[in-house]
Structure formats: C-alpha cells, structure tokens
Design a protein around this motif. Structure first.
Motif, PDB file in Angstrom:
ATOM      1  N   SER A 136       0.839  -1.192   0.000  1.00 53.17           N
ATOM      2  CA  SER A 136       0.000   0.000   0.000  1.00 53.17           C
ATOM      3  C   SER A 136       0.876   1.246   0.000  1.00 53.17           C
ATOM      4  CB  SER A 136      -0.937   0.004   1.219  1.00 53.17           C
ATOM      5  OG  SER A 136      -0.209  -0.063   2.426  1.00 53.17           O
ATOM      6  N   SER A 137       0.319   2.293  -0.587  1.00 50.33           N
ATOM      7  CA  SER A 137       0.997   3.584  -0.593  1.00 50.33           C
ATOM      8  C   SER A 137      -0.053   4.663  -0.396  1.00 50.33           C
ATOM      9  CB  SER A 137       1.763   3.800  -1.902  1.00 50.33           C
ATOM     10  OG  SER A 137       0.875   3.829  -2.989  1.00 50.33           O
ATOM     11  N   VAL A 138       0.402   5.828   0.062  1.00 52.09           N
ATOM     12  CA  VAL A 138      -0.523   6.921   0.351  1.00 52.09           C
ATOM     13  C   VAL A 138       0.080   8.230  -0.133  1.00 52.09           C
ATOM     14  CG1 VAL A 138       0.376   7.253   2.703  1.00 52.09           C
ATOM     15  CG2 VAL A 138      -1.947   7.980   2.171  1.00 52.09           C
ATOM     16  N   SER A 139      -0.794   9.106  -0.609  1.00 48.74           N
ATOM     17  CA  SER A 139      -0.385  10.456  -0.985  1.00 48.74           C
ATOM     18  C   SER A 139      -1.417  11.417  -0.425  1.00 48.74           C
ATOM     19  CB  SER A 139      -0.286  10.600  -2.505  1.00 48.74           C
ATOM     20  OG  SER A 139      -1.544  10.389  -3.104  1.00 48.74           O
ATOM     21  N   GLN A 140      -1.034  12.680  -0.373  1.00 51.91           N
ATOM     22  CA  GLN A 140      -1.940  13.659   0.209  1.00 51.91           C
ATOM     23  C   GLN A 140      -1.837  14.968  -0.554  1.00 51.91           C
ATOM     24  OE1 GLN A 140      -1.293  14.342   4.456  1.00 51.91           O
ATOM     25  NE2 GLN A 140      -3.432  13.872   4.783  1.00 51.91           N
ATOM     26  N   GLY A 141      -2.979  15.603  -0.772  1.00 51.36           N
ATOM     27  CA  GLY A 141      -3.015  16.898  -1.442  1.00 51.36           C
ATOM     28  C   GLY A 141      -2.543  16.819  -2.878  1.00 51.36           C
ATOM     29  N   ALA A 142      -1.939  17.906  -3.338  1.00 52.02           N
ATOM     30  CA  ALA A 142      -1.465  17.992  -4.724  1.00 52.02           C
ATOM     31  C   ALA A 142      -0.068  17.419  -4.890  1.00 52.02           C
ATOM     32  CB  ALA A 142      -1.493  19.447  -5.178  1.00 52.02           C
ATOM     33  N   SER A 143       0.511  16.908  -3.823  1.00 51.42           N
ATOM     34  CA  SER A 143       1.870  16.370  -3.864  1.00 51.42           C
ATOM     35  C   SER A 143       1.953  15.175  -4.808  1.00 51.42           C
ATOM     36  CB  SER A 143       2.304  15.929  -2.463  1.00 51.42           C
ATOM     37  OG  SER A 143       3.552  15.277  -2.523  1.00 51.42           O
ATOM     38  N   ILE A 144       3.066  15.081  -5.529  1.00 56.67           N
ATOM     39  CA  ILE A 144       3.292  13.912  -6.380  1.00 56.67           C
ATOM     40  C   ILE A 144       4.011  12.810  -5.601  1.00 56.67           C
ATOM     41  CG2 ILE A 144       3.289  15.216  -8.530  1.00 56.67           C
ATOM     42  CD1 ILE A 144       6.385  15.020  -8.448  1.00 56.67           C
ATOM     43  N   PRO A 158       9.021  12.458   8.967  1.00 57.20           N
ATOM     44  CA  PRO A 158       8.214  13.263   9.896  1.00 57.20           C
ATOM     45  C   PRO A 158       7.501  14.421   9.191  1.00 57.20           C
ATOM     46  CG  PRO A 158      10.354  12.787  10.838  1.00 57.20           C
ATOM     47  CD  PRO A 158      10.399  12.319   9.415  1.00 57.20           C
ATOM     48  N   GLY A 159       6.217  14.569   9.493  1.00 56.05           N
ATOM     49  CA  GLY A 159       5.421  15.654   8.942  1.00 56.05           C
ATOM     50  C   GLY A 159       4.955  15.450   7.514  1.00 56.05           C
ATOM     51  N   ALA A 160       5.276  14.308   6.899  1.00 52.65           N
ATOM     52  CA  ALA A 160       4.902  14.071   5.501  1.00 52.65           C
ATOM     53  C   ALA A 160       3.392  13.935   5.341  1.00 52.65           C
ATOM     54  CB  ALA A 160       5.595  12.825   4.972  1.00 52.65           C
ATOM     55  N   LEU A 161       2.745  13.350   6.328  1.00 49.72           N
ATOM     56  CA  LEU A 161       1.304  13.143   6.282  1.00 49.72           C
ATOM     57  C   LEU A 161       0.656  13.733   7.524  1.00 49.72           C
ATOM     58  CD1 LEU A 161       1.353   9.415   5.112  1.00 49.72           C
ATOM     59  CD2 LEU A 161       0.849  11.415   3.692  1.00 49.72           C
ATOM     60  N   VAL A 162      -0.516  14.310   7.336  1.00 48.31           N
ATOM     61  CA  VAL A 162      -1.262  14.913   8.438  1.00 48.31           C
ATOM     62  C   VAL A 162      -2.690  14.391   8.397  1.00 48.31           C
ATOM     63  CG1 VAL A 162       0.164  17.005   8.486  1.00 48.31           C
ATOM     64  CG2 VAL A 162      -1.876  16.929   7.040  1.00 48.31           C
ATOM     65  N   PRO A 163      -3.414  14.470   9.507  1.00 50.98           N
ATOM     66  CA  PRO A 163      -4.814  14.051   9.477  1.00 50.98           C
ATOM     67  C   PRO A 163      -5.580  14.812   8.402  1.00 50.98           C
ATOM     68  CG  PRO A 163      -4.087  14.336  11.730  1.00 50.98           C
ATOM     69  CD  PRO A 163      -2.990  14.874  10.855  1.00 50.98           C
ATOM     70  N   GLY A 164      -6.476  14.099   7.719  1.00 51.54           N
ATOM     71  CA  GLY A 164      -7.289  14.710   6.664  1.00 51.54           C
ATOM     72  C   GLY A 164      -7.412  13.799   5.463  1.00 51.54           C
TER      73      GLY A 164
END
Length: 144
Positions: free
Chosen positions: A68-76, A103-109
């Motif tokens: 599994s992988s995860v991304s957030q927002g407009a980040s590639i 650290p800090g790469a992902l935040v709740p949301g």
C-alpha cells in the motif's frame, strides 16, 4: 497501468534485459481476485500510519503480498506503507499495513491510498511481478 512507478527504473531495466514482455508482468487480474481499502486510516502520535482493507486471490505459484501507498493533497510524492504476506486460498482476508514516512509528511485529513495485490513469479531466475488486483481509494487519515 504503467510499470515504471511500481517497479522503479531498476525493475523496468530488468524486464527489458530478460526479454520479458510488459504483458507478462501486467496480466489482467482475474475477476475472482480483488483488494479493497478501508476508508479510514490512522496516524499515531509517533507518525506511524496504519492502512487496512481486504483481499481475495485464488492461487499463486510464488509469494503474494498486499502493498500500500498513500499520498496527500497535490503532492506527487507517494509513501509506501508496509506490506503484508497474502494467502491465496479463494477466501476473503483482512490486511493491515503500517509504516512511518518522513516526519510531517502526512497529516490528518483527506488522502489517497493505493493497494496492490502482487505475486512474485520467477522468470529466468529473476522475480517478476504479476498483479492480481489494484485498488485506489480516497481515505480520511485520523489521529490516533
């Protein structure tokens, strides 16, 4: 589905060097094989991310994993979150993967998760992927 993002440059080069065709590595998943992603993931206080879902696969000739992988927002940027060894017996099973991105790469949301059910088959002595199922899912990452 493009192979380069999943395999990286080294994996793509191996495919070319072995003479394996892209069709061999990306055979269409059978309809009785699937992977799902739960709509809620967790971020622990120490930054560890936990993602989960279900999978089903019929049979395999090599080891099978749920990645599994995860991304957030407009980040590639996509962050790999663990891998679970799968049992291919035709039954539905749960998977849970954990990992700690920088650290800090992902935040709740809101986030986007992709889970892949992939088998490693040996071809001319090299392990090559056979994709059983892939699922992308919008999720909510919660603290806790």
């Amino acid at each position: 589905m493009r192979l380069r993002p999943l395999l990286g440059a080294a994996g793509a080069a191996l495919l070319l060097l072995t003479g394996a065709t892209a069709a061999t590595a990306t055979a269409a998943p059978a309809s009785h094989e699937a992977v799902t992603v739960d709509t809620v993931g967790r971020i622990a206080a120490d930054g560890t991310v936990t993602l989960s879902g279900t999978y089903r696969c019929q049979s395999s000739s090599g080891p099978v994993f749920v990645s599994s992988s995860v991304s957030q927002g407009a980040s590639i940027s996509r962050y790999g979150i663990g891998g679970t060894r799968a049992v291919c017996d035709g039954a539905e099973h749960r998977w849970v993967n954990t990992g700690r991105p920088r650290p800090g790469a992902l935040v709740p949301g809101a986030a986007r998760v992709e889970a892949t059910l992939v088998e490693l088959r040996t071809f001319s002595g090299l392990p090559l992927p056979r994709f059983h199922a892939v699922q992308g899912q919008a999720v909510t990452l919660t603290q806790g």
